[in-house]
Design a protein around this motif. Structure first.
Motif, PDB file in Angstrom:
ATOM      1  N   SER A  21       0.796  -1.217   0.062  1.00 39.47           N
ATOM      2  CA  SER A  21       0.054  -0.108   0.041  1.00 39.47           C
ATOM      3  C   SER A  21       1.026   1.104   0.034  1.00 39.47           C
ATOM      4  N   CYS A  22       0.430   2.393  -0.470  1.00 42.73           N
ATOM      5  CA  CYS A  22       1.133   3.638  -0.579  1.00 42.73           C
ATOM      6  C   CYS A  22      -0.059   4.595  -0.337  1.00 42.73           C
ATOM      7  N   VAL A  23       0.086   5.335   0.783  1.00 40.66           N
ATOM      8  CA  VAL A  23      -0.964   6.321   1.252  1.00 40.66           C
ATOM      9  C   VAL A  23      -0.304   7.563   1.004  1.00 40.66           C
ATOM     10  N   ALA A  24      -0.953   8.579   0.143  1.00 43.24           N
ATOM     11  CA  ALA A  24      -0.461   9.817  -0.121  1.00 43.24           C
ATOM     12  C   ALA A  24      -1.349  10.893   0.758  1.00 43.24           C
ATOM     13  N   SER A  25      -0.351  11.739   1.137  1.00 42.54           N
ATOM     14  CA  SER A  25      -0.887  12.985   2.142  1.00 42.54           C
ATOM     15  C   SER A  25      -0.186  14.233   1.596  1.00 42.54           C
ATOM     16  N   GLY A  26      -0.850  15.431   2.208  1.00 41.75           N
ATOM     17  CA  GLY A  26      -0.172  16.811   1.747  1.00 41.75           C
ATOM     18  C   GLY A  26      -0.545  17.454   0.517  1.00 41.75           C
ATOM     19  N   SER A  27      -1.141  16.757  -0.403  1.00 38.11           N
ATOM     20  CA  SER A  27      -1.659  17.408  -1.672  1.00 38.11           C
ATOM     21  C   SER A  27      -2.701  16.642  -2.177  1.00 38.11           C
ATOM     22  N   THR A  28      -3.593  17.350  -3.153  1.00 40.95           N
ATOM     23  CA  THR A  28      -4.654  16.334  -3.772  1.00 40.95           C
ATOM     24  C   THR A  28      -4.041  15.331  -4.581  1.00 40.95           C
ATOM     25  N   PHE A  29      -4.828  14.175  -4.497  1.00 40.26           N
ATOM     26  CA  PHE A  29      -4.348  13.032  -5.212  1.00 40.26           C
ATOM     27  C   PHE A  29      -4.580  13.075  -6.693  1.00 40.26           C
ATOM     28  N   SER A  30      -3.956  14.020  -7.424  1.00 38.89           N
ATOM     29  CA  SER A  30      -4.201  14.239  -8.913  1.00 38.89           C
ATOM     30  C   SER A  30      -3.002  14.159  -9.691  1.00 38.89           C
ATOM     31  N   ILE A  51      -0.199   3.593 -12.550  1.00 41.83           N
ATOM     32  CA  ILE A  51      -1.661   3.862 -12.833  1.00 41.83           C
ATOM     33  C   ILE A  51      -1.955   5.060 -13.115  1.00 41.83           C
ATOM     34  N   ARG A  52      -2.367   5.437 -14.379  1.00 44.56           N
ATOM     35  CA  ARG A  52      -2.710   6.739 -14.857  1.00 44.56           C
ATOM     36  C   ARG A  52      -3.841   7.356 -13.948  1.00 44.56           C
ATOM     37  N   ARG A  53      -3.982   8.740 -14.249  1.00 46.64           N
ATOM     38  CA  ARG A  53      -5.064   9.555 -13.562  1.00 46.64           C
ATOM     39  C   ARG A  53      -6.444   8.802 -14.127  1.00 46.64           C
ATOM     40  N   SER A  54      -6.314   8.541 -15.490  1.00 44.95           N
ATOM     41  CA  SER A  54      -7.514   7.657 -15.808  1.00 44.95           C
ATOM     42  C   SER A  54      -8.010   6.618 -15.407  1.00 44.95           C
ATOM     43  N   ASP A  55      -6.970   5.766 -14.528  1.00 44.55           N
ATOM     44  CA  ASP A  55      -7.074   4.643 -13.975  1.00 44.55           C
ATOM     45  C   ASP A  55      -6.622   3.434 -15.066  1.00 44.55           C
ATOM     46  N   SER A  56      -6.089   3.795 -16.091  1.00 43.26           N
ATOM     47  CA  SER A  56      -5.676   2.503 -16.969  1.00 43.26           C
ATOM     48  C   SER A  56      -3.964   2.584 -16.442  1.00 43.26           C
ATOM     49  N   THR A  57      -3.776   1.287 -16.567  1.00 40.43           N
ATOM     50  CA  THR A  57      -2.508   0.989 -15.943  1.00 40.43           C
ATOM     51  C   THR A  57      -1.283   0.349 -17.007  1.00 40.43           C
ATOM     52  N   TYR A  58      -0.086   0.074 -16.691  1.00 40.74           N
ATOM     53  CA  TYR A  58       0.834  -0.115 -17.422  1.00 40.74           C
ATOM     54  C   TYR A  58       2.111  -1.071 -16.641  1.00 40.74           C
ATOM     55  N   TYR A  59       2.607  -1.896 -16.999  1.00 39.94           N
ATOM     56  CA  TYR A  59       3.673  -2.956 -16.332  1.00 39.94           C
ATOM     57  C   TYR A  59       4.905  -2.976 -16.866  1.00 39.94           C
ATOM     58  N   ARG A  66       1.210 -11.355 -13.340  1.00 38.35           N
ATOM     59  CA  ARG A  66       1.494 -11.491 -12.128  1.00 38.35           C
ATOM     60  C   ARG A  66       1.124 -10.255 -10.807  1.00 38.35           C
ATOM     61  N   PHE A  67       1.297  -9.331 -11.335  1.00 43.18           N
ATOM     62  CA  PHE A  67       1.309  -7.953 -10.394  1.00 43.18           C
ATOM     63  C   PHE A  67      -0.038  -7.025 -10.969  1.00 43.18           C
ATOM     64  N   THR A  68      -0.756  -6.517  -9.758  1.00 45.73           N
ATOM     65  CA  THR A  68      -1.843  -5.569 -10.404  1.00 45.73           C
ATOM     66  C   THR A  68      -1.829  -4.390  -9.399  1.00 45.73           C
ATOM     67  N   ILE A  69      -1.613  -3.198 -10.189  1.00 47.15           N
ATOM     68  CA  ILE A  69      -1.601  -1.937  -9.499  1.00 47.15           C
ATOM     69  C   ILE A  69      -3.172  -1.517  -9.478  1.00 47.15           C
ATOM     70  N   SER A  70      -3.429  -0.762  -8.289  1.00 50.08           N
ATOM     71  CA  SER A  70      -4.733  -0.182  -8.421  1.00 50.08           C
ATOM     72  C   SER A  70      -4.963   1.024  -7.458  1.00 50.08           C
ATOM     73  N   ARG A  71      -6.055   1.807  -7.300  1.00 45.99           N
ATOM     74  CA  ARG A  71      -6.163   2.850  -6.519  1.00 45.99           C
ATOM     75  C   ARG A  71      -7.412   3.011  -5.772  1.00 45.99           C
ATOM     76  N   ASP A  72      -7.664   3.542  -4.698  1.00 42.32           N
ATOM     77  CA  ASP A  72      -8.705   3.863  -3.928  1.00 42.32           C
ATOM     78  C   ASP A  72      -8.488   5.410  -3.977  1.00 42.32           C
ATOM     79  N   SER A  73      -9.091   6.250  -4.729  1.00 46.36           N
ATOM     80  CA  SER A  73      -8.947   7.757  -4.506  1.00 46.36           C
ATOM     81  C   SER A  73      -9.447   8.172  -3.179  1.00 46.36           C
TER      82      SER A  73
END
Length: 123
Positions: A21-30, A51-59, A66-73
Protein backbone atom coordinates in the motif's frame (compact mmCIF):
# COMPACT_ATOMS: atom_id res chain seq x y z
CA UNK A 1 4.15 18.56 -2.19
CA UNK A 2 2.93 14.99 -1.86
CA UNK A 3 4.19 12.76 0.92
CA UNK A 4 4.06 9.03 0.25
CA UNK A 5 4.26 6.22 2.80
CA UNK A 6 4.56 2.59 1.73
CA UNK A 7 3.62 -0.44 3.80
CA UNK A 8 2.83 -4.11 3.41
CA UNK A 9 6.25 -5.51 2.66
CA UNK A 10 7.69 -8.51 4.41
CA UNK A 11 8.69 -12.09 3.88
CA UNK A 12 6.88 -14.07 1.22
CA UNK A 13 7.18 -17.52 -0.26
CA UNK A 14 7.79 -18.30 -3.90
CA UNK A 15 4.41 -18.71 -5.52
CA UNK A 16 2.73 -16.72 -2.78
CA UNK A 17 1.24 -13.24 -2.61
CA UNK A 18 1.80 -9.90 -0.90
CA UNK A 19 -0.04 -6.60 -1.17
CA UNK A 20 1.73 -3.28 -0.83
CA UNK A 21 0.00 0.00 0.00
CA UNK A 22 1.07 3.58 -0.62
CA UNK A 23 -0.79 6.35 1.20
CA UNK A 24 -0.50 9.89 -0.15
CA UNK A 25 -0.90 13.00 1.96
CA UNK A 26 -0.09 16.71 1.81
CA UNK A 27 -1.71 17.42 -1.53
CA UNK A 28 -4.59 16.35 -3.70
CA UNK A 29 -4.22 12.90 -5.20
CA UNK A 30 -4.17 14.23 -8.76
CA UNK A 31 -0.76 13.36 -10.17
CA UNK A 32 -0.46 12.33 -13.84
CA UNK A 33 0.23 8.83 -12.58
CA UNK A 34 1.32 6.91 -9.52
CA UNK A 35 4.02 4.31 -9.86
CA UNK A 36 5.80 1.51 -8.10
CA UNK A 37 9.53 0.94 -8.54
CA UNK A 38 11.88 -1.51 -6.89
CA UNK A 39 15.57 -1.68 -6.15
CA UNK A 40 17.52 -4.81 -5.34
CA UNK A 41 20.96 -4.67 -3.69
CA UNK A 42 23.63 -3.59 -6.16
CA UNK A 43 21.09 -2.85 -8.89
CA UNK A 44 19.48 0.28 -10.26
CA UNK A 45 15.96 1.24 -9.36
CA UNK A 46 13.59 -0.28 -11.88
CA UNK A 47 10.03 0.38 -12.92
CA UNK A 48 7.36 -2.09 -11.80
CA UNK A 49 3.93 -0.65 -12.53
CA UNK A 50 1.99 2.59 -12.82
CA UNK A 51 -1.61 3.76 -12.87
CA UNK A 52 -2.60 6.85 -14.80
CA UNK A 53 -5.10 9.48 -13.68
CA UNK A 54 -7.58 7.73 -16.00
CA UNK A 55 -7.02 4.50 -14.01
CA UNK A 56 -5.42 2.78 -16.99
CA UNK A 57 -2.33 0.80 -16.04
CA UNK A 58 0.98 -0.34 -17.45
CA UNK A 59 3.59 -2.78 -16.21
CA UNK A 60 7.14 -3.96 -16.58
CA UNK A 61 7.38 -7.12 -18.67
CA UNK A 62 8.86 -8.97 -15.69
CA UNK A 63 5.68 -8.55 -13.62
CA UNK A 64 2.97 -8.42 -16.31
CA UNK A 65 0.26 -10.93 -15.46
CA UNK A 66 1.50 -11.42 -11.89
CA UNK A 67 1.23 -7.94 -10.33
CA UNK A 68 -1.77 -5.61 -10.32
CA UNK A 69 -1.71 -1.92 -9.50
CA UNK A 70 -4.90 -0.21 -8.35
CA UNK A 71 -6.02 2.85 -6.46
CA UNK A 72 -8.66 3.95 -4.00
CA UNK A 73 -8.96 7.70 -4.51
CA UNK A 74 -11.24 8.12 -1.51
CA UNK A 75 -8.43 6.78 0.67
CA UNK A 76 -5.60 8.45 -1.30
CA UNK A 77 -4.04 5.00 -1.54
CA UNK A 78 -2.38 3.04 -4.32
CA UNK A 79 -1.98 -0.71 -4.05
CA UNK A 80 0.33 -3.26 -5.62
CA UNK A 81 -1.04 -6.79 -5.47
CA UNK A 82 1.83 -9.19 -6.09
CA UNK A 83 0.97 -12.79 -6.95
CA UNK A 84 3.07 -15.75 -8.05
CA UNK A 85 6.05 -14.24 -6.27
CA UNK A 86 9.56 -15.19 -7.31
CA UNK A 87 12.86 -14.81 -5.45
CA UNK A 88 13.81 -12.32 -8.21
CA UNK A 89 11.08 -10.03 -6.87
CA UNK A 90 13.13 -9.46 -3.71
CA UNK A 91 13.82 -5.73 -3.43
CA UNK A 92 12.89 -2.53 -1.67
CA UNK A 93 9.68 -1.30 -3.26
CA UNK A 94 9.05 2.44 -3.64
CA UNK A 95 5.97 4.43 -4.47
CA UNK A 96 6.33 7.63 -6.48
CA UNK A 97 4.34 10.35 -8.16
CA UNK A 98 4.46 10.66 -11.93
CA UNK A 99 5.39 14.16 -13.08
CA UNK A 100 5.09 13.86 -16.84
CA UNK A 101 1.94 13.61 -18.90
CA UNK A 102 3.30 10.90 -21.21
CA UNK A 103 3.76 7.24 -20.33
CA UNK A 104 7.09 6.77 -18.65
CA UNK A 105 8.98 3.95 -17.01
CA UNK A 106 11.91 6.18 -16.06
CA UNK A 107 12.58 6.94 -12.40
CA UNK A 108 13.67 10.46 -13.42
CA UNK A 109 10.08 11.21 -14.47
CA UNK A 110 8.74 10.38 -11.00
CA UNK A 111 9.15 12.18 -7.70
CA UNK A 112 7.98 12.51 -4.10
CA UNK A 113 9.50 9.12 -3.37
CA UNK A 114 8.40 7.24 -0.29
CA UNK A 115 10.86 5.62 2.10
CA UNK A 116 10.34 2.17 0.62
CA UNK A 117 9.22 -1.17 1.98
CA UNK A 118 11.30 -4.34 1.89
CA UNK A 119 9.96 -7.41 0.10
CA UNK A 120 11.88 -10.66 0.49
CA UNK A 121 10.77 -13.79 -1.35
CA UNK A 122 12.07 -17.15 -0.20
CA UNK A 123 12.35 -20.09 -2.58
Amino acid sequence: QVQLVESGGGLGQAGGSLRLSCVASGSTFSSYAMGWFRQAPGKEREFVAAIRRSDSTYYADSVEGRFTISRDSAKNTVYLQMNSLKPADTAVYYCAEGRVVFTSRQAADFGSWGQGTQVTVQS
